[in-house]
Design an enzyme around this catalytic site. Structure first.
Site, PDB file in Angstrom:
ATOM      1  N   CYS A  35      -6.644 -23.199  -0.243  1.00 21.12           N
ATOM      2  CA  CYS A  35      -5.212 -23.253   0.060  1.00 21.12           C
ATOM      3  C   CYS A  35      -4.391 -22.474  -0.956  1.00 21.12           C
ATOM      4  O   CYS A  35      -3.177 -22.364  -0.820  1.00 21.12           O
ATOM      5  CB  CYS A  35      -4.726 -24.701   0.086  1.00 21.12           C
ATOM      6  SG  CYS A  35      -5.500 -25.697   1.369  1.00 21.12           S
ATOM      7  N   CYS A  61      -1.011 -19.503  -9.248  1.00 20.65           N
ATOM      8  CA  CYS A  61      -0.089 -18.478  -9.731  1.00 20.65           C
ATOM      9  C   CYS A  61       0.377 -18.787 -11.145  1.00 20.65           C
ATOM     10  O   CYS A  61       0.018 -19.805 -11.747  1.00 20.65           O
ATOM     11  CB  CYS A  61       1.108 -18.386  -8.790  1.00 20.65           C
ATOM     12  SG  CYS A  61       2.099 -19.903  -8.750  1.00 20.65           S
ATOM     13  N   CYS A 105       4.538 -26.185  -7.598  1.00 22.16           N
ATOM     14  CA  CYS A 105       3.640 -26.135  -8.762  1.00 22.16           C
ATOM     15  C   CYS A 105       3.894 -27.315  -9.696  1.00 22.16           C
ATOM     16  O   CYS A 105       2.957 -27.901 -10.254  1.00 22.16           O
ATOM     17  CB  CYS A 105       3.832 -24.827  -9.515  1.00 22.16           C
ATOM     18  SG  CYS A 105       3.363 -23.366  -8.559  1.00 22.16           S
TER      19      CYS A 105
END
Length: 280
Positions: A35, A61, A105
């Protein structure tokens, strides 16, 4: 292009506390590499239940790396009860802010910490379950209605874009957008019991209402992927459904049975309904 603070850049380029603790007291794993994001958090407590050491491994990321890095700094030396209180907004604030599109995040960091604490408190017996509570709304990222409700309530979210930014739900194929909007609406504008549940129904009335919900609310959702279903039978609160078209051979049919068919029938007919697939 998103604007990142100096703290985000610093923690991305110079991440703190990377790696994994041997024989940890707490272990938390969130996400899935398929994912795009995954985080593993481990910690060790001292005799006073303060976090003496904490490390992370992540695939994701720069914002995911920075969020995990700053989270470990926030936890270091904290009592386990104080660590429980850390929110995703606390993580974002510690970085001087995150772009709205990257708030998921910080949510992943909070969830990994909570999973690690749950692991510790259960004596190492409880990890994040493979099958989550609630009904899966976003199949692409395996996000449930309960996860979306939590994100909406805790972060004051009001739009589909907000939910995608905080949970990633709806960020891929887009087939779940209408369902996400319904969850948002239910949180922001909760219905009364009278609005939510119809009066007690006879079996014939229940069958008629089931057929109407299938025709109006369920079949259009399935049709987007070339699928269909039809009502077969009812036995008390057990409703038997037969999938047709692409749904009949789909590997995710059992998930669709719960997240689409059963969810709609429970909301609009009776919360006691259990849906079973015929021919499976």
């Amino acid at each position: 292009m998103w604007e990142y603070t100096e703290k985000v850049r610093d923690h991305y380029l110079n991440p703190r506390n990377t790696g994994e603790i041997s024989q940890p007291d707490g272990v938390g794993e969130i996400g899935n590499i398929s994912c795009g994001d995954a985080l593993r958090l481990t910690f060790k407590l001292d005799d006073n239940k303060n976090i003496a050491d904490i490390k992370f491994k992540t695939f994701g990321c720069g914002s995911a790396i920075a969020s995990a890095s700053v989270l470990t700094e926030m936890c270091m030396g904290k009592h386990i009860d104080d660590a429980k209180k850390i929110t995703n907004q606390d993580i974002a604030d510690a970085l001087g802010g995150l772009p709205r599109e990257k708030m998921h995040c910080s949510v992943m960091g909070q969830e990994a910490l909570q999973a690690a604490i749950t692991y510790y408190e259960s004596g190492g017996k409880k990890r994040l379950p493979e099958v989550k509570d609630g009904n899966v709304v976003c199949v692409c990222f395996n996000i449930t209605d309960l996860e979306i409700e939590k994100a909406v309530s805790e972060n004051g979210l009001t739009t589909l874009e907000d939910v995608t930014n905080f949970t990633k739900a709806g960020g891929a194929c887009g087939h779940c957008h209408d369902k996400i909007k319904n969850v948002i609406d239910n949180v922001l504008h909760p219905k009364t019991d009278n609005e939510r549940k119809p009066a007690k129904l006879t079996t014939l009335q229940k069958i008629d209402l089931i057929r109407k919900v299938i025709e109006k609310d369920i079949r259009p959702i399935l049709a987007r992927d070339g699928g269909d279903c039809e009502f077969e039978d009812i036995d008390g609160n057990d409703v038997y459904i037969r999938f047709k078209g692409s749904c009949s051979a789909c590997a995710f049919s059992s998930m669709t049975l719960v997240s689409v068919v059963e969810k709609n029938l429970r909301e609009k007919v009776s919360d006691q309904i259990m849906v079973k697939q015929v021919g499976k």
